[in-house]
Design a protein around this motif. Structure first.
Motif, short mmCIF file in Angstrom:
data_model
loop_
_atom_site.label_atom_id
_atom_site.label_comp_id
_atom_site.label_asym_id
_atom_site.label_seq_id
_atom_site.Cartn_x
_atom_site.Cartn_y
_atom_site.Cartn_z
N GLY B 24 39.83 42.36 42.63
CA GLY B 24 41.07 43.16 42.63
C GLY B 24 41.27 43.82 41.16
N ALA B 25 41.89 42.91 40.44
CA ALA B 25 42.40 43.41 39.28
C ALA B 25 41.23 43.36 37.97
N THR B 26 40.23 43.22 38.19
CA THR B 26 39.18 42.85 37.20
C THR B 26 38.40 44.07 36.92
N GLY B 27 38.40 45.14 37.53
CA GLY B 27 37.67 46.53 37.27
C GLY B 27 36.33 46.01 38.00
N ARG B 28 36.37 45.25 39.08
CA ARG B 28 35.02 45.01 39.90
C ARG B 28 34.27 44.16 39.06
N LEU B 29 34.86 43.19 38.28
CA LEU B 29 33.99 42.09 37.54
C LEU B 29 33.09 41.24 38.55
N ASP B 30 33.71 41.41 39.79
CA ASP B 30 33.01 40.57 40.78
C ASP B 30 31.35 41.03 41.14
N ASP B 151 27.33 49.40 38.03
CA ASP B 151 27.89 48.46 38.96
C ASP B 151 28.14 49.19 40.24
N ASP B 152 29.18 49.56 40.74
CA ASP B 152 29.52 50.27 41.92
C ASP B 152 29.27 51.70 41.74
N ALA B 180 24.34 46.15 43.37
CA ALA B 180 23.39 46.04 42.07
C ALA B 180 22.93 44.51 42.17
N ASP B 181 23.53 43.63 42.56
CA ASP B 181 22.86 42.36 42.75
C ASP B 181 21.76 42.24 43.59
N HIS B 182 21.95 43.00 44.67
CA HIS B 182 20.91 43.10 45.72
C HIS B 182 19.54 43.73 45.01
#
Lengths: 198, 198
Positions: B24-30, B151-152, B180-182
Motif C-alpha cells: 500500500g503506502a510503500t510505493g510498491r516496495l513489495d 518495478d511495475d 519483475a521477480d518472475h
C-alpha cells in the motif's frame, strides 16, 4: 487449462494464525502463498486459464483443499499478507462438499488422492521432480495439464505412489533445486513460449 | 557474478512504513521484496554469486540504494515481511558513502546513474525489455553480468538514456509481460542451464 497442485505437508488447517508470522507458525503456508502469486500474476493482469489446488495437510483438521480459479478471481493481490487473509477467511468457514468462500476461491475437505483422481480424468499429470525429463525437451504439451509439486518437502513415497497410478510425466526444470513458486514461474514461461509458437 | 538492478520508481525512502501494508503506502516496495527472494533463494540454500541493487526513488529522501550481497547474507528469509524489516532497518540508519547495515546488506545515497556507471566497469549490462533479443537465443553470457529492470513501471526515457551509454544488450524472456521477480527467476534458470553445459 493449466493446473498446479501444491502439497502443503504441514500447512495449517486452522484460521487461527497471525498474518504477522506467516513463515513461522503456519507450517510454511508462506510457500503456498507465493505459489498463488506465481500461478496467476502477469504484469498487468491475472492468468485466466490457470487453477491452483493447495492441499493443506497440517494440524488441526487435515485435509483442507483450497482451489483458486483464475477466470473467477476478484480480490487477489500479489503480496503475501493479503493472500494469507483470503486463505484465513476460507479456513474460517465450514464446508460441506466444496464451498465458494470468495470469488474464484473454493474450499473442501478433499484429500490429495481425491484431488489427483479428479484432475487426472481431464488432464495429463506432470510431476515436477529433479530427476525428470527436461521440460524444454518434451515434444509437446496437451491443452489440459496438471503439474504436481511439493512445498519445501518432496512428496512422500506414499504420495508418489498415488501419483504413479495415473502415469505422470516426470519433468525437471533445470540443474538447481528451486522453491515451489519459482518452479511455477518457469513452467509458465515454457508453456507461454510453446503457445506463442503454435 | 550475476547482478540485478531494480528501479523502485516511487519506492519509499523512509523507514516509517508499516510491515502490515507493504503493497500500500510503500510505493510498491513489495515488488522489490519479491525480487530479493527470487534473486537469492534456492531450495535449501542462498545463491552466493548474486548481488541485487534496489534503487529507491520515492519520497521523502531519494535516492537510497540498498545492495544485497549473496556471499555475505546472514539473516535473509524468504517471506516478504521479514525482508521488509531488513530494508526498514537499513533506511533508519544514516549513511555516509556506503554503509553496511546488516551482514550482506549495504545502503548508500548512490543514484541510479552512479550505480550503473560503477557496475558497467566490471560487467556487461543487460536490459530486460519486452522487445529485446530472446534470452534463449543469445550465444553466450559473460562471467560478470548485470541485468537492469523496472518495478511495475518501465524505465523512463531518461533512465533508458543513462543505460544506453553503456551499450546494453536488450533481452526479452518470453511472450508475456511479467512481474519483475518472475523475470529474475527466469534469468537465473537460463544462466543455470548455461553453466551446467559448460
Amino acid at each position: 487449462m493449466r493446473r498446479f497442485v501444491v502439497l502443503g505437508h504441514r500447512a495449517t488447517t486452522s484460521p487461527e494464525f497471525s498474518l504477522d508470522d506467516l513463515s513461522g507458525a503456519t507450517g510454511r503456508l508462506d510457500i503456498l502463498l507465493r505459489c498463488i502469486n506465481s500461478s496467476f500474476f502477469l504484469s498487468h493482469s491475472i492468468r485466466k486459464d490457470v487453477e491452483i489446488h493447495l492441499i493443506l495437510q497440517g494440524p488441526p483438521s487435515p485435509t483442507k483443499t483450497i482451489r483458486f480459479v483464475g477466470s473467477e478471481l476478484k480480490y487477489l493481490n500479489p503480496d503475501e499478507r493479503s493472500t494469507a487473509a483470503l486463505i484465513r477467511s476460507s479456513l474460517s468457514q465450514r464446508a460441506e462438499g466444496e464451498k465458494k468462500t470468495s470469488p474464484g476461491i473454493y474450499m473442501s475437505s478433499r484429500k490429495y488422492s481425491d484431488v489427483i483422481s479428479l484432475l487426472a480424468k481431464d488432464s495429463q499429470i506432470y510431476y515436477l521432480k529433479e530427476q525428470g525429463h527436461d521440460v524444454r525437451r518434451l515434444p509437446s504439451f496437451e491443452q489440459d495439464i496438471t503439474f504436481v509439486l511439493g512445498d519445501d518437502r518432496d512428496l512422500t513415497p506414499e504420495e508418489e505412489q498415488v501419483l504413479f497410478e495415473y502415469d505422470p510425466i516426470e519433468v525437471s526444470l533445470g540443474p538447481e533445486s528451486l522453491h515451489a513458486d519459482h518452479c511455477i514461474t518457469i513452467v509458465h514461461n515454457e508453456l507461454d513460449r510453446r503457445l506463442e509458437k503454435n
